[in-house]
Design a protein around this motif. Structure first.
Motif, short mmCIF file in Angstrom:
data_model
loop_
_atom_site.label_atom_id
_atom_site.label_comp_id
_atom_site.label_asym_id
_atom_site.label_seq_id
_atom_site.Cartn_x
_atom_site.Cartn_y
_atom_site.Cartn_z
N HIS A 94 -0.38 10.12 -39.39
CA HIS A 94 -0.12 8.68 -39.24
C HIS A 94 -0.35 8.28 -37.79
O HIS A 94 -0.03 9.03 -36.87
CB HIS A 94 1.32 8.34 -39.64
N THR A 101 5.13 1.06 -36.59
CA THR A 101 5.24 1.90 -37.78
C THR A 101 6.12 1.21 -38.81
O THR A 101 7.29 0.93 -38.54
CB THR A 101 5.84 3.28 -37.42
N ASP A 105 5.66 3.52 -44.17
CA ASP A 105 4.90 4.62 -43.59
C ASP A 105 5.84 5.69 -43.03
O ASP A 105 5.57 6.89 -43.17
CB ASP A 105 3.99 4.10 -42.48
#
Length: 257
Positions: A94, A101, A105
């Protein structure tokens, strides 16, 4: 040296990238390889290729973030015979900072990269104890110990993998279970090619060269090089090695300045 003959190895994410190289290398070293992979078709193809080459392999469709599923599959494998090795390789990447973020996620990284490792440890360790010991190898990353830009959630997850490695190594010393982790730098896998193609269309060659040069050695690792280190750590020759993190990063950790 480094024979895994008569050993049974579970490899999560064992049908692509580093996991694929580990599956192939362990099979060549004589292990019966069980590929635990979310992509069932890909896992079946890898298992078929290994068998065609004279090795022993089985494919299992598994979502490592699903504890019941993991426990069920590993119990089925254990019913066939002793388990000797667990390689926790499955994981996802990621890109993002703390404030960029999303919760979705973050949760996804946690479920796969952290809970997935825990699920496999929880399901496998009782079988290793029952069989008189074994080896656990976790896939961490240089991001576990270094500050890397835009890798907030990923770094968090790999830091957890490193900590879990130390805990398992300490807790099961008397059970003859060794536990170590590998921390790769950049490795040239299909994921890297896809990432570059998606984010830098038309600049693939330039970006590949740029990313390669971030390793002082001047290139990315080959999956087979990581697999060779994994083979050593899971072999009898590494019988005195536990609770260790092994960077394999072309000098990235210690030689960058």
């Amino acid at each position: 040296m480094f024979s895994l003959k008569n050993k049974t190895a579970l490899i999560t994410g064992g049908a692509s990238g580093i996991g694929l190289a580990i599956s192939q290398t362990f099979a060549q070293a004589g292990a019966t390889v069980h590929i635990l992979e979310i992509n069932a078709e890909q896992a079946q193809q890898v298992a078929a290729d290994i068998k065609a080459g004279g090795g022993q392999a089985e494919a299992h469709a598994v979502d490592v973030s699903d504890q019941a599923q993991v426990t069920d599959v590993i119990s089925q494998i254990a019913a066939q015979g002793p388990i000797h090795i667990l390689v926790n390789n499955a994981g996802v990447a990621h890109i993002g900072r703390a404030d960029t973020t999303s919760e979705a996620d973050f949760d996804r990284i946690f479920r796969i990269n952290i809970k997935g490792v825990y699920n496999c440890l929880r399901a496998t360790i009782p079988h290793l104890k029952k069989n008189g010991g074994g080896v656990v190898l976790n896939m961490a990353s240089v991001a576990a110990t270094l500050g890397i830009s835009d890798r907030f959630a990923y770094s968090m997850s790999k830091g957890a993998v490193l900590s879990m490695t130390l805990s398992v190594a300490k807790d099961y010393l008397t059970d003859n279970i060794r536990c170590n982790c590998i921390s790769p730098g950049r490795v040239h896998t299909p994921f890297v090619d896809g990432f570059i193609a998606k984010n830098y269309p038309g600049q693939e060659a330039e970006m590949f060269a740029k990313l390669s040069k971030t390793q002082p050695i001047g290139r990315m690792a080959k999956p087979e090089e990581v697999a060779a280190l994994a083979l050593y750590l899971c072999s009898e020759e590494a019988g005195f090695v536990t609770g260790c993190d092994y960077p394999i990063d072309g000098g990235f950790t210690r030689l960058n300045s």
